[in-house]
Design an enzyme around this catalytic site. Sequence first.
Site, short mmCIF file in Angstrom:
data_model
loop_
_atom_site.label_atom_id
_atom_site.label_comp_id
_atom_site.label_asym_id
_atom_site.label_seq_id
_atom_site.Cartn_x
_atom_site.Cartn_y
_atom_site.Cartn_z
N LYS A 189 0.85 -1.20 0.00
CA LYS A 189 0.00 0.00 0.00
C LYS A 189 0.88 1.25 0.00
CE LYS A 189 -2.20 1.72 3.68
NZ LYS A 189 -3.12 1.92 4.80
N ARG A 191 0.57 5.55 0.33
CA ARG A 191 -0.31 6.68 0.58
C ARG A 191 0.44 7.97 0.24
NH1 ARG A 191 -4.82 7.48 4.17
NH2 ARG A 191 -4.47 5.44 5.12
C1 R5P Z 1 -2.30 2.33 8.29
O1 R5P Z 1 -1.10 2.08 8.26
C2 R5P Z 1 -3.24 1.66 9.20
O2 R5P Z 1 -2.81 0.37 9.54
C3 R5P Z 1 -4.64 1.57 8.60
O3 R5P Z 1 -4.61 0.75 7.46
C4 R5P Z 1 -5.14 2.93 8.23
O4 R5P Z 1 -4.88 3.85 9.24
C5 R5P Z 1 -6.64 2.88 7.97
O5 R5P Z 1 -7.10 4.16 7.68
P1 R5P Z 1 -8.32 4.40 6.71
O6 R5P Z 1 -9.46 3.56 7.17
O7 R5P Z 1 -8.60 5.87 6.83
O8 R5P Z 1 -7.88 4.04 5.33
#
Ligand code: R5P
Length: 292
Positions: A189, A191
């Site tokens: 993933k 971001r």
């Molecule tokens: C990120 O590293 C966390 O483990 C979660 O995947 C993330 O914070 C989830 O956030 P959202 O629901 O806003 O995508």
Amino acid sequence: MLVIGGPASARLAEEVARLSGLDFVEVEAKHFPDGESYVRLTSEVKGEKVFIVQSTYPPQNTHLIQLFLLADAAHRSGASEIVAVVPYLAYARQDKVFRPNEPVSIEAILKLLKTLGVQRMITVDVHSPEVFGRVGMECVNLSAVGILAKHFLDLGFKGASAFAPDRKAVRMAEEASKILGGGYGWFGKKRDRITGEVSMVLEEGEARGRRIIIFDDIISSGGTVRLAAETLRGEGAGEIYAACTHFLADRENYEKILSSGVREVVSTDTIPTFTSRVSVAGLLAEAVKSLS
Ligand code: R5P
């Protein structure tokens, strides 16, 4: 030794006290007309080791201030040791400086707690456990993945596959797969720090025709789990479910998660909400007993 029930977690604290066999201290709490918080311990804590149970889910700032005030009250009332039991620790995701001139929010909060007399913490699936070492605070970081996976197992999900929506959650998927027995997979993933846009690729795991549970520490906007579900559907997955320790999304975002192909989201009561099906009380009580 006493368990203090912070206003955000009074019921959970009562259960922790019951399971650990310790006395429970109720907290009197109110808000002044201008919105400021007031708390007061309703029993003496002089000479006692106290466990202040206070989760810091929304409204995070209010719950954090209540925690700070409770720590101060316990400290100045002569508690011999203060352990903060914070099932959901807010601000934990700002764990480094991502862009120049930002604070490290979680370090600021932990430093404040230390200053107020908190010597140790107990928390659950904190985003980056290494932050505690950086500020010199001892912490027991519990994992809720076992009780989440067990919940699904009890519902007949033996053989379901566990998937992690990012590299950080692989540990959760791997642990869950030991209970569910259907293997695990994970996504890469990315971001964008400025636009917040997330992209995902399936790095490992077989999704085709499989019953899948996506495991993550936190669901906030729901964007990550939605993207994971959409990617899994593209890979030909069968039924898709999601499990997380901390569920912060509202009903509207929950509906969007369901529209992405997730049948149900199950979370714990670190944040008491409409998806909470699993309680961390037992885990917390064990940790309390181990520090007693
Ligand atoms: C990120 O590293 C966390 O483990 C979660 O995947 C993330 O914070 C989830 O956030 P959202 O629901 O806003 O995508």
